[in-house]
Design a protein around this motif. Sequence first.
Motif, PDB file in Angstrom:
ATOM      1  N   ASP A  54       0.834  -1.211   0.000  1.00  0.00           N
ATOM      2  CA  ASP A  54       0.000   0.000   0.000  1.00  0.00           C
ATOM      3  C   ASP A  54       0.863   1.254   0.000  1.00  0.00           C
ATOM      4  O   ASP A  54       0.565   2.221  -0.703  1.00  0.00           O
ATOM      5  N   LEU A  55       1.937   1.242   0.778  1.00  0.00           N
ATOM      6  CA  LEU A  55       2.851   2.381   0.805  1.00  0.00           C
ATOM      7  C   LEU A  55       3.546   2.524  -0.551  1.00  0.00           C
ATOM      8  O   LEU A  55       3.690   3.637  -1.066  1.00  0.00           O
ATOM      9  N   MET A  56       3.930   1.412  -1.147  1.00  0.00           N
ATOM     10  CA  MET A  56       4.560   1.446  -2.467  1.00  0.00           C
ATOM     11  C   MET A  56       3.590   2.027  -3.504  1.00  0.00           C
ATOM     12  O   MET A  56       3.978   2.813  -4.361  1.00  0.00           O
ATOM     13  N   ARG A  57       2.316   1.661  -3.404  1.00  0.00           N
ATOM     14  CA  ARG A  57       1.299   2.181  -4.320  1.00  0.00           C
ATOM     15  C   ARG A  57       1.173   3.704  -4.156  1.00  0.00           C
ATOM     16  O   ARG A  57       1.069   4.433  -5.138  1.00  0.00           O
ATOM     17  N   LEU A  58       1.172   4.168  -2.905  1.00  0.00           N
ATOM     18  CA  LEU A  58       1.092   5.600  -2.632  1.00  0.00           C
ATOM     19  C   LEU A  58       2.268   6.328  -3.283  1.00  0.00           C
ATOM     20  O   LEU A  58       2.097   7.380  -3.900  1.00  0.00           O
ATOM     21  N   VAL A  59       3.453   5.761  -3.151  1.00  0.00           N
ATOM     22  CA  VAL A  59       4.663   6.380  -3.678  1.00  0.00           C
ATOM     23  C   VAL A  59       4.652   6.414  -5.206  1.00  0.00           C
ATOM     24  O   VAL A  59       5.022   7.411  -5.822  1.00  0.00           O
ATOM     25  N   ARG A  60       4.200   5.346  -5.824  1.00  0.00           N
ATOM     26  CA  ARG A  60       4.248   5.232  -7.285  1.00  0.00           C
ATOM     27  C   ARG A  60       3.088   5.918  -8.000  1.00  0.00           C
ATOM     28  O   ARG A  60       3.211   6.285  -9.156  1.00  0.00           O
TER      29      ARG A  60
END
Length: 186
Positions: free
Chosen positions: A48-54
Amino acid sequence: MAGDEPIVAGMAGRYATALFELARETGALDTVSRDLARFEAMLADNPDLMRLVRSAVFSAEEQTRAITAVLAKAKIEGIAANFLRLVAANRRLFAVRDMLRAFREMVAAHKGELPAVVTVAEPLSETHRAEIKAALDGVTGKNVQVDVKVDPAIIGGLVVKVGSRMVDGSLRTKLNAIKHAMKEVG
């Protein structure tokens, strides 16, 4: 000496350079490095954090709020937290991993360290890890920071990557070479 400094280019390099200079001038290189390593580990472990970043669908405000909450939960404060909030506010989170990599390279160069990735088929004992580090230190004349990766697909031996140089002493590569040589003979 300027020739020893890593070359950083583009937007990620500019952000990383600014962060490095600030951390160095304030004597906070180790603290910032440790905090950013924790953030990177969180990125790797949290889809989820990776999705936010990307993702480009989140507004700067949404990204800043989310990053602020993540940093508070992780107890990441000071320069590292301010940097990550600034990156989010400027809608540059998509490049944060490149920024962090460039920052790590600058810190390593500043400390006279040389990163190396050693890939082995099975986990190494501390004795073997120390022997590999000592050999690489001797060959390069620098303080080599060894990052060991385990990849059973190499079957045996090891693959060493230091900077742009790579030595592949894996059993898989040797077997492939023998197989190729046998096809030429037959």
